[in-house]
Design a protein around this motif. Structure first.
Motif, mmCIF file in Angstrom:
data_model
loop_
_atom_site.group_PDB
_atom_site.id
_atom_site.type_symbol
_atom_site.label_atom_id
_atom_site.label_comp_id
_atom_site.label_asym_id
_atom_site.label_seq_id
_atom_site.Cartn_x
_atom_site.Cartn_y
_atom_site.Cartn_z
ATOM 1 N N GLY A 89 -14.102 21.456 4.507
ATOM 2 C CA GLY A 89 -15.123 21.155 2.840
ATOM 3 C C GLY A 89 -13.919 19.923 3.239
ATOM 4 N N ALA A 90 -14.486 18.777 2.483
ATOM 5 C CA ALA A 90 -13.455 17.698 2.601
ATOM 6 C C ALA A 90 -12.648 17.895 1.613
ATOM 7 C CB ALA A 90 -15.093 16.357 1.770
ATOM 8 N N PHE A 91 -11.668 16.925 1.891
ATOM 9 C CA PHE A 91 -10.577 16.619 0.634
ATOM 10 C C PHE A 91 -10.553 14.761 0.538
ATOM 11 C CE2 PHE A 91 -6.287 15.013 -0.625
ATOM 12 C CZ PHE A 91 -6.150 15.489 -2.190
ATOM 13 N N ALA B 130 -20.573 26.475 -12.059
ATOM 14 C CA ALA B 130 -21.818 27.345 -11.511
ATOM 15 C C ALA B 130 -22.051 27.481 -10.184
ATOM 16 C CB ALA B 130 -22.243 28.291 -12.766
ATOM 17 N N SER B 131 -22.104 28.501 -9.735
ATOM 18 C CA SER B 131 -22.454 28.126 -8.534
ATOM 19 C C SER B 131 -24.226 27.837 -8.130
ATOM 20 C CB SER B 131 -22.721 29.104 -7.073
ATOM 21 O OG SER B 131 -22.748 30.028 -8.087
ATOM 22 N N ALA B 132 -24.731 28.093 -9.610
ATOM 23 C CA ALA B 132 -26.113 27.738 -10.754
ATOM 24 C C ALA B 132 -26.177 26.171 -9.907
ATOM 25 C CB ALA B 132 -26.545 28.285 -12.048
ATOM 26 N N LEU B 133 -25.986 25.515 -10.624
ATOM 27 C CA LEU B 133 -25.359 24.022 -10.199
ATOM 28 C C LEU B 133 -25.312 23.431 -8.912
ATOM 29 C CD1 LEU B 133 -25.365 21.374 -12.520
ATOM 30 C CD2 LEU B 133 -23.552 21.215 -12.374
ATOM 31 N N ILE B 134 -24.846 23.532 -8.692
ATOM 32 C CA ILE B 134 -25.023 23.506 -7.267
ATOM 33 C C ILE B 134 -26.128 23.808 -6.445
ATOM 34 C CG2 ILE B 134 -23.283 23.045 -4.577
ATOM 35 C CD1 ILE B 134 -21.122 22.629 -6.921
ATOM 36 N N ASP B 135 -26.173 24.769 -6.254
ATOM 37 C CA ASP B 135 -27.888 25.225 -5.783
ATOM 38 C C ASP B 135 -29.053 24.535 -6.411
ATOM 39 O OD1 ASP B 135 -27.043 27.623 -4.540
ATOM 40 O OD2 ASP B 135 -27.188 29.851 -6.378
ATOM 41 N N GLN C 117 -15.930 26.867 -2.425
ATOM 42 C CA GLN C 117 -16.175 28.547 -2.634
ATOM 43 C C GLN C 117 -17.922 28.816 -3.554
ATOM 44 O OE1 GLN C 117 -12.774 31.138 -3.223
ATOM 45 N NE2 GLN C 117 -12.703 30.979 -1.139
ATOM 46 N N SER C 118 -17.476 27.507 -4.072
ATOM 47 C CA SER C 118 -18.734 27.113 -5.163
ATOM 48 C C SER C 118 -20.161 26.319 -4.038
ATOM 49 C CB SER C 118 -18.072 26.727 -6.401
ATOM 50 O OG SER C 118 -17.374 27.151 -6.960
ATOM 51 N N GLY C 119 -19.655 26.042 -3.404
ATOM 52 C CA GLY C 119 -20.483 25.106 -3.128
ATOM 53 C C GLY C 119 -20.931 23.764 -2.787
ATOM 54 N N ALA C 120 -19.483 23.238 -3.517
ATOM 55 C CA ALA C 120 -19.246 21.752 -3.295
ATOM 56 C C ALA C 120 -18.970 21.527 -2.074
ATOM 57 C CB ALA C 120 -18.381 21.566 -4.306
ATOM 58 N N ALA C 121 -19.264 20.518 -1.139
ATOM 59 C CA ALA C 121 -18.470 19.534 -0.230
ATOM 60 C C ALA C 121 -17.270 19.434 -0.031
ATOM 61 C CB ALA C 121 -19.965 18.422 0.784
ATOM 62 N N GLY C 122 -17.089 19.813 -1.590
ATOM 63 C CA GLY C 122 -15.537 18.906 -1.263
ATOM 64 C C GLY C 122 -15.180 18.556 -2.351
ATOM 65 N N ALA C 123 -13.652 18.304 -2.759
ATOM 66 C CA ALA C 123 -13.212 18.092 -3.249
ATOM 67 C C ALA C 123 -12.017 16.113 -3.446
ATOM 68 C CB ALA C 123 -12.050 19.004 -3.853
ATOM 69 N N ILE C 124 -12.483 15.905 -4.910
ATOM 70 C CA ILE C 124 -11.551 14.854 -5.527
ATOM 71 C C ILE C 124 -10.151 14.957 -6.252
ATOM 72 C CG2 ILE C 124 -11.886 11.781 -5.555
ATOM 73 C CD1 ILE C 124 -14.732 12.818 -4.998
#
Length: 276
Positions: free
Chosen positions: A25-27, A201-206, A233-240
């Protein structure tokens, strides 16, 4: 207005493609440009890159930052008390861009700073400094079209915010208009590491995937490697991570060398957590 679309490399597309190949993922750390002064700010931002940041999110100091908590407000105050102006901010970014031609550089700022300079001029100056994207914190989606139009003319990516409670209609519109990445709010309220992120929730990422929004990066309240890992792990491409990064600057103002060492360690640890 010069049209720079042809010259504008899509660094975000390249970045997400490379990260996917490496299964990472991206940091993305956030800092305030010009905090605490011009020379230290250049050193800070260059340190973030050499420590392993995948992209940069940079704020411009502003006197009334309504979306920010105390940590980032104080960073604004420090920079403004050193008489940092928009021209200085662009000059700092130019120096960083010169040293690091491939890093994605995003601005996160308030509409007043853009409107005061004129939207076209601000965006063109941003392009000339080496900026890839602009997110305007106090412009809701329904008012974003005039900024998106200028972004498209200049080759800047207009970043849009997906709130945690976004309706399907909002997500569909973000999917249609988003570029670069999507700023996924980890929670409501103001920025700050004091209030932890709520991993969506991974539902939002979906749903975000379903509406084909630009890759979502989770922000607001990310301060530990464990939170970065959870976001990915929830499916985001990264974190800020903003306030946690800015806190390190605030706590070590009298010892710039220690500050840079601590920033280096922090970014390295946060980046390590993006490896799946």
């Amino acid at each position: 207005m010069t049209n720079s679309v042809a010259n504008n490399v899509d660094r975000y597309a390249k970045l997400f493609e490379q990260l996917q190949q490496k299964n990472e993922g991206a940091f993305v750390p956030f800092v305030m440009v010009g905090d605490p002064d011009i020379a230290t700010s250049v050193d800070i931002i260059k340190t973030l890159v050499t420590a392993g940041a995948d992209a940069l999110e940079l704020g411009f100091p502003y006197s009334d930052p309504i979306a920010d908590g105390p940590t980032i407000q104080q960073a604004s105050i420090r920079a403004l008390s050193n008489k940092i102006k928009t021209d200085d901010n662009f000059e700092i970014i130019r120096q960083v861009r010169e040293a690091h031609p491939n890093i994605s550089i995003g601005l996160l700022l308030y509409s007043n700073l853009v409107l005061k300079r004129g939207i076209e001029k601000f965006y063109q100056d941003a392009v000339n400094a080496g900026v890839d994207s602009i997110l305007i914190a106090d412009v809701p989606l329904r008012e974003a079209d005039r900024f998106i139009a200028v972004a498209n003319q200049t080759g800047i990516k207009q970043i849009l915010i997906a709130p945690p409670n976004a309706s399907d209609d909002t997500l569909a519109e973000i999917g249609e208009k988003s570029q670069g990445y999507t700023y996924l709010l980890g929670r409501a309220g103001v920025t700050g590491a004091e209030t932890a992120v709520t991993i969506p929730a991974s539902a939002l990422i979906d749903k975000l995937t379903q509406y084909k929004v630009a890759p979502p990066l989770l922000g607001f309240g990310i301060s530990t490697p464990a939170q970065v890992k959870d976001a990915i792990q929830s499916g985001a491409a990264g974190a800020i991570s903003g306030s946690a990064t800015v806190n390190i600057i605030a706590e070590n103002l009298s010892q710039p060398e220690v500050m840079l060492d601590k920033l280096q360690s922090f970014v390295t640890e946060m980046k390590a957590a993006t490896r799946k």
